[in-house]
Design a protein around this motif. Structure first.
Motif, PDB file in Angstrom:
ATOM      1  N   ASP A   6       1.921  40.272   9.086  1.00 17.40           N
ATOM      2  CA  ASP A   6       3.368  40.331   8.895  1.00 17.40           C
ATOM      3  C   ASP A   6       3.906  39.004   8.350  1.00 17.40           C
ATOM      4  OD1 ASP A   6       5.853  41.663   9.038  1.00 17.40           O
ATOM      5  OD2 ASP A   6       6.282  40.712  10.974  1.00 17.40           O
ATOM      6  N   LEU A   7       3.479  37.916   8.966  1.00 16.96           N
ATOM      7  CA  LEU A   7       3.930  36.598   8.514  1.00 16.96           C
ATOM      8  C   LEU A   7       3.366  36.258   7.143  1.00 16.96           C
ATOM      9  CD1 LEU A   7       3.680  34.586  11.858  1.00 16.96           C
ATOM     10  CD2 LEU A   7       5.749  35.438  10.738  1.00 16.96           C
ATOM     11  N   SER A   8       2.125  36.610   6.881  1.00 16.32           N
ATOM     12  CA  SER A   8       1.522  36.374   5.571  1.00 16.32           C
ATOM     13  C   SER A   8       2.295  37.101   4.478  1.00 16.32           C
ATOM     14  CB  SER A   8       0.065  36.819   5.550  1.00 16.32           C
ATOM     15  OG  SER A   8      -0.700  36.004   6.394  1.00 16.32           O
ATOM     16  N   SER A   9       2.701  38.327   4.770  1.00 18.69           N
ATOM     17  CA  SER A   9       3.495  39.100   3.813  1.00 18.69           C
ATOM     18  C   SER A   9       4.835  38.414   3.539  1.00 18.69           C
ATOM     19  CB  SER A   9       3.721  40.510   4.353  1.00 18.69           C
ATOM     20  OG  SER A   9       4.574  41.242   3.518  1.00 18.69           O
ATOM     21  N   ASP A  10       5.495  37.940   4.591  1.00 23.31           N
ATOM     22  CA  ASP A  10       6.765  37.236   4.419  1.00 23.31           C
ATOM     23  C   ASP A  10       6.592  35.977   3.576  1.00 23.31           C
ATOM     24  OD1 ASP A  10       8.088  39.100   5.967  1.00 23.31           O
ATOM     25  OD2 ASP A  10       8.052  37.876   7.793  1.00 23.31           O
ATOM     26  N   VAL A  11       5.566  35.186   3.866  1.00 21.84           N
ATOM     27  CA  VAL A  11       5.328  33.951   3.119  1.00 21.84           C
ATOM     28  C   VAL A  11       5.060  34.270   1.652  1.00 21.84           C
ATOM     29  CG1 VAL A  11       3.751  31.993   2.843  1.00 21.84           C
ATOM     30  CG2 VAL A  11       4.583  32.617   5.117  1.00 21.84           C
ATOM     31  N   SER A  12       4.271  35.284   1.375  1.00 22.24           N
ATOM     32  CA  SER A  12       3.997  35.677  -0.014  1.00 22.24           C
ATOM     33  C   SER A  12       5.285  36.052  -0.735  1.00 22.24           C
ATOM     34  CB  SER A  12       3.024  36.852  -0.057  1.00 22.24           C
ATOM     35  OG  SER A  12       1.765  36.451   0.411  1.00 22.24           O
ATOM     36  N   ARG A  13       6.159  36.770  -0.052  1.00 23.12           N
ATOM     37  CA  ARG A  13       7.440  37.167  -0.657  1.00 23.12           C
ATOM     38  C   ARG A  13       8.293  35.933  -0.955  1.00 23.12           C
ATOM     39  NH1 ARG A  13       9.265  39.916   3.237  1.00 23.12           N
ATOM     40  NH2 ARG A  13      11.012  38.619   3.862  1.00 23.12           N
ATOM     41  N   PHE A  14       8.327  34.979  -0.036  1.00 27.94           N
ATOM     42  CA  PHE A  14       9.109  33.752  -0.257  1.00 27.94           C
ATOM     43  C   PHE A  14       8.567  32.959  -1.435  1.00 27.94           C
ATOM     44  CE2 PHE A  14       9.786  33.694   4.597  1.00 27.94           C
ATOM     45  CZ  PHE A  14      10.861  34.560   4.492  1.00 27.94           C
ATOM     46  N   MET A  15       7.250  32.895  -1.548  1.00 26.73           N
ATOM     47  CA  MET A  15       6.627  32.076  -2.580  1.00 26.73           C
ATOM     48  C   MET A  15       6.702  32.700  -3.969  1.00 26.73           C
ATOM     49  SD  MET A  15       5.813  29.456  -0.858  1.00 26.73           S
ATOM     50  CE  MET A  15       4.767  28.514  -1.927  1.00 26.73           C
ATOM     51  N   SER A  16       6.726  34.002  -4.061  1.00 30.58           N
ATOM     52  CA  SER A  16       6.660  34.642  -5.379  1.00 30.58           C
ATOM     53  C   SER A  16       7.957  35.323  -5.804  1.00 30.58           C
ATOM     54  CB  SER A  16       5.521  35.671  -5.403  1.00 30.58           C
ATOM     55  OG  SER A  16       5.795  36.715  -4.477  1.00 30.58           O
ATOM     56  N   GLY A  17       8.864  35.534  -4.899  1.00 33.04           N
ATOM     57  CA  GLY A  17      10.083  36.269  -5.228  1.00 33.04           C
ATOM     58  C   GLY A  17      11.138  35.432  -5.928  1.00 33.04           C
ATOM     59  N   GLU A  18      12.088  36.104  -6.524  1.00 34.12           N
ATOM     60  CA  GLU A  18      13.234  35.432  -7.146  1.00 34.12           C
ATOM     61  C   GLU A  18      14.153  34.899  -6.054  1.00 34.12           C
ATOM     62  OE1 GLU A  18      13.972  34.959 -10.431  1.00 34.12           O
ATOM     63  OE2 GLU A  18      11.944  35.699 -10.826  1.00 34.12           O
ATOM     64  N   TRP A  19      14.851  33.831  -6.373  1.00 29.27           N
ATOM     65  CA  TRP A  19      15.787  33.221  -5.430  1.00 29.27           C
ATOM     66  C   TRP A  19      17.215  33.505  -5.839  1.00 29.27           C
ATOM     67  CZ3 TRP A  19      15.137  30.052  -1.063  1.00 29.27           C
ATOM     68  CH2 TRP A  19      13.804  29.858  -0.683  1.00 29.27           C
ATOM     69  N   ASP A  20      18.034  33.815  -4.868  1.00 33.66           N
ATOM     70  CA  ASP A  20      19.480  33.969  -5.059  1.00 33.66           C
ATOM     71  C   ASP A  20      20.112  32.663  -4.592  1.00 33.66           C
ATOM     72  OD1 ASP A  20      22.164  34.781  -5.151  1.00 33.66           O
ATOM     73  OD2 ASP A  20      22.043  35.766  -3.206  1.00 33.66           O
ATOM     74  N   THR A  21      20.657  31.886  -5.534  1.00 34.92           N
ATOM     75  CA  THR A  21      21.246  30.602  -5.164  1.00 34.92           C
ATOM     76  C   THR A  21      22.742  30.603  -5.438  1.00 34.92           C
ATOM     77  OG1 THR A  21      20.799  29.628  -7.322  1.00 34.92           O
ATOM     78  CG2 THR A  21      19.120  29.332  -5.631  1.00 34.92           C
ATOM     79  N   GLN A  22      23.455  29.882  -4.613  1.00 36.33           N
ATOM     80  CA  GLN A  22      24.906  29.723  -4.766  1.00 36.33           C
ATOM     81  C   GLN A  22      25.245  28.255  -4.624  1.00 36.33           C
ATOM     82  OE1 GLN A  22      26.277  32.136  -1.503  1.00 36.33           O
ATOM     83  NE2 GLN A  22      26.514  33.941  -2.786  1.00 36.33           N
ATOM     84  N   GLY A  36      15.253  34.556   4.040  1.00 40.85           N
ATOM     85  CA  GLY A  36      14.729  35.105   2.804  1.00 40.85           C
ATOM     86  C   GLY A  36      14.944  34.136   1.660  1.00 40.85           C
ATOM     87  N   ASN A  37      14.878  34.650   0.455  1.00 37.61           N
ATOM     88  CA  ASN A  37      14.990  33.823  -0.739  1.00 37.61           C
ATOM     89  C   ASN A  37      16.447  33.641  -1.149  1.00 37.61           C
ATOM     90  OD1 ASN A  37      12.274  33.849  -0.586  1.00 37.61           O
ATOM     91  ND2 ASN A  37      11.899  34.648  -2.619  1.00 37.61           N
ATOM     92  N   HIS A  38      17.209  33.065  -0.267  1.00 39.57           N
ATOM     93  CA  HIS A  38      18.604  32.765  -0.533  1.00 39.57           C
ATOM     94  C   HIS A  38      18.818  31.287  -0.265  1.00 39.57           C
ATOM     95  CE1 HIS A  38      22.927  32.416   0.500  1.00 39.57           C
ATOM     96  NE2 HIS A  38      23.012  33.135  -0.594  1.00 39.57           N
ATOM     97  N   ALA A  39      19.544  30.604  -1.157  1.00 40.36           N
ATOM     98  CA  ALA A  39      19.730  29.170  -0.978  1.00 40.36           C
ATOM     99  C   ALA A  39      21.133  28.759  -1.376  1.00 40.36           C
ATOM    100  CB  ALA A  39      18.714  28.402  -1.813  1.00 40.36           C
ATOM    101  N   LYS A  40      21.591  27.692  -0.776  1.00 41.35           N
ATOM    102  CA  LYS A  40      22.840  27.038  -1.142  1.00 41.35           C
ATOM    103  C   LYS A  40      22.457  25.705  -1.762  1.00 41.35           C
ATOM    104  CE  LYS A  40      25.659  29.837   1.269  1.00 41.35           C
ATOM    105  NZ  LYS A  40      26.757  30.591   0.785  1.00 41.35           N
ATOM    106  N   THR A  41      22.983  25.391  -2.943  1.00 39.98           N
ATOM    107  CA  THR A  41      22.730  24.089  -3.541  1.00 39.98           C
ATOM    108  C   THR A  41      23.932  23.198  -3.274  1.00 39.98           C
ATOM    109  OG1 THR A  41      23.603  24.794  -5.690  1.00 39.98           O
ATOM    110  CG2 THR A  41      21.232  25.006  -5.339  1.00 39.98           C
ATOM    111  N   LEU A  42      23.642  21.957  -2.973  1.00 41.87           N
ATOM    112  CA  LEU A  42      24.680  21.025  -2.572  1.00 41.87           C
ATOM    113  C   LEU A  42      24.290  19.638  -3.042  1.00 41.87           C
ATOM    114  CD1 LEU A  42      27.205  20.489  -0.687  1.00 41.87           C
ATOM    115  CD2 LEU A  42      25.545  20.103   1.130  1.00 41.87           C
ATOM    116  N   LYS A  43      25.200  18.969  -3.753  1.00 46.74           N
ATOM    117  CA  LYS A  43      24.945  17.581  -4.120  1.00 46.74           C
ATOM    118  C   LYS A  43      25.305  16.736  -2.910  1.00 46.74           C
ATOM    119  CE  LYS A  43      25.612  17.928  -9.052  1.00 46.74           C
ATOM    120  NZ  LYS A  43      26.290  17.380 -10.228  1.00 46.74           N
TER     121      LYS A  43
END
Length: 85
Positions: A6-22, A36-43
């Motif tokens: 289960d964890l291996s599957s999650d890690v693979s998804r994080f490493m290979s999936g597209e990221w949604d960034t805001q 999941g593959n969601h991120a906030k960018t901040l200077k």
């Protein structure tokens, strides 16, 4: 499926999936973050400062005194960084 798979599957998804960034303009509250593959960018700038032998300081003095020392250190450092008199 076991935990390892289960964890291996999650890690693979994080490493290979597209990221949604805001873009973010302030540090977001924890409730505004998603897993999941969601991120906030901040200077931002992060300053790390350590008081030499601070563990010993905590062990040898009363908590209120140590807190006052840390607060004084942070106050002086912040004023210096902000170049305020």
């Amino acid at each position: 499926m076991g935990m390892f798979e289960d964890l291996s599957s999650d890690v693979s998804r994080f490493m290979s999936g597209e990221w949604d960034t805001q873009n973010a303009y302030v540090v977001p509250e924890a409730s505004a973050l998603r897993l999941g593959n969601h991120a906030k960018t901040l200077k931002a700038v992060v300053l790390y400062a350590d008081i030499s032998d601070s563990t010993s300081l905590v062990d040898k003095h009363q908590p209120r005194l140590v807190a006052a020392m840390f607060k004084a250190f942070l106050h002086c450092a912040a004023r210096k960084l902000l170049k305020k008199s």
